[in-house]
Write a protein that holds these residues in place. Sequence first.
Motif, PDB file in Angstrom:
ATOM      1  N   ALA A  94       0.824  -1.207   0.000  1.00  0.00           N
ATOM      2  CA  ALA A  94       0.000   0.000   0.000  1.00  0.00           C
ATOM      3  C   ALA A  94       0.856   1.255   0.000  1.00  0.00           C
ATOM      4  O   ALA A  94       0.557   2.226  -0.702  1.00  0.00           O
ATOM      5  CB  ALA A  94      -0.936  -0.019   1.205  1.00  0.00           C
ATOM      6  N   VAL A  95       1.940   1.237   0.760  1.00  0.00           N
ATOM      7  CA  VAL A  95       2.840   2.397   0.821  1.00  0.00           C
ATOM      8  C   VAL A  95       3.457   2.659  -0.549  1.00  0.00           C
ATOM      9  O   VAL A  95       3.503   3.803  -1.019  1.00  0.00           O
ATOM     10  CB  VAL A  95       3.924   2.188   1.906  1.00  0.00           C
ATOM     11  CG1 VAL A  95       5.028   3.220   1.800  1.00  0.00           C
ATOM     12  CG2 VAL A  95       3.289   2.213   3.291  1.00  0.00           C
ATOM     13  N   LYS A  96       3.944   1.609  -1.211  1.00  0.00           N
ATOM     14  CA  LYS A  96       4.575   1.777  -2.535  1.00  0.00           C
ATOM     15  C   LYS A  96       3.554   2.249  -3.563  1.00  0.00           C
ATOM     16  O   LYS A  96       3.830   3.159  -4.345  1.00  0.00           O
ATOM     17  CB  LYS A  96       5.218   0.459  -2.981  1.00  0.00           C
ATOM     18  CG  LYS A  96       5.933   0.548  -4.301  1.00  0.00           C
ATOM     19  CD  LYS A  96       7.138   1.470  -4.235  1.00  0.00           C
ATOM     20  CE  LYS A  96       7.911   1.438  -5.537  1.00  0.00           C
ATOM     21  NZ  LYS A  96       9.025   2.366  -5.532  1.00  0.00           N
ATOM     22  N   ILE A  97       2.372   1.664  -3.570  1.00  0.00           N
ATOM     23  CA  ILE A  97       1.334   2.082  -4.517  1.00  0.00           C
ATOM     24  C   ILE A  97       0.968   3.543  -4.280  1.00  0.00           C
ATOM     25  O   ILE A  97       0.841   4.322  -5.232  1.00  0.00           O
ATOM     26  CB  ILE A  97       0.097   1.168  -4.419  1.00  0.00           C
ATOM     27  CG1 ILE A  97       0.442  -0.235  -4.939  1.00  0.00           C
ATOM     28  CG2 ILE A  97      -1.086   1.755  -5.183  1.00  0.00           C
ATOM     29  CD1 ILE A  97      -0.605  -1.283  -4.638  1.00  0.00           C
ATOM     30  N   ASN A  98       0.816   3.929  -3.030  1.00  0.00           N
ATOM     31  CA  ASN A  98       0.470   5.309  -2.708  1.00  0.00           C
ATOM     32  C   ASN A  98       1.585   6.271  -3.130  1.00  0.00           C
ATOM     33  O   ASN A  98       1.311   7.358  -3.647  1.00  0.00           O
ATOM     34  CB  ASN A  98       0.178   5.441  -1.220  1.00  0.00           C
ATOM     35  CG  ASN A  98      -0.534   6.721  -0.891  1.00  0.00           C
ATOM     36  OD1 ASN A  98      -1.481   7.108  -1.567  1.00  0.00           O
ATOM     37  ND2 ASN A  98      -0.088   7.398   0.149  1.00  0.00           N
ATOM     38  N   ALA A  99       2.830   5.878  -2.935  1.00  0.00           N
ATOM     39  CA  ALA A  99       3.953   6.726  -3.339  1.00  0.00           C
ATOM     40  C   ALA A  99       3.957   6.939  -4.846  1.00  0.00           C
ATOM     41  O   ALA A  99       4.181   8.055  -5.327  1.00  0.00           O
ATOM     42  CB  ALA A  99       5.272   6.107  -2.884  1.00  0.00           C
TER      43      ALA A  99
END
Length: 108
Positions: A94-99
């Motif tokens: 989720a963090v990578k997708i959001n970034a």
Amino acid sequence: MKQKNEKIQICFISHSAGIAGAEKAFPKLIEGLQEKGIKVFVFLPENGPIETILKEKNIEYFIIKYGRWINSDSVFLKRLKRTIKNLIMAIPLAVKINAIKNSGKEFA
């Protein structure tokens, strides 16, 4: 709703980095999407043979450790433990997708 000049971007999350049924099919699907101008990237849970195909087809991918979310365990407690573990392991995804989404740029 996307404007005509905005590029559509799709994320695939693979359950393995091997080369079996789904892993054989999804690079072809991705190629078709790319031909339509859709930007695609893939998350893999580990390094594996599918990387060779993704590299050959110039498909962007990321390795982020996560466990299998499907298993044949019939014991409730094992399934519950795996589900909780995978929810926790989904945080880096989720963090990578959001970034990527918030970067304002195409995938890096």
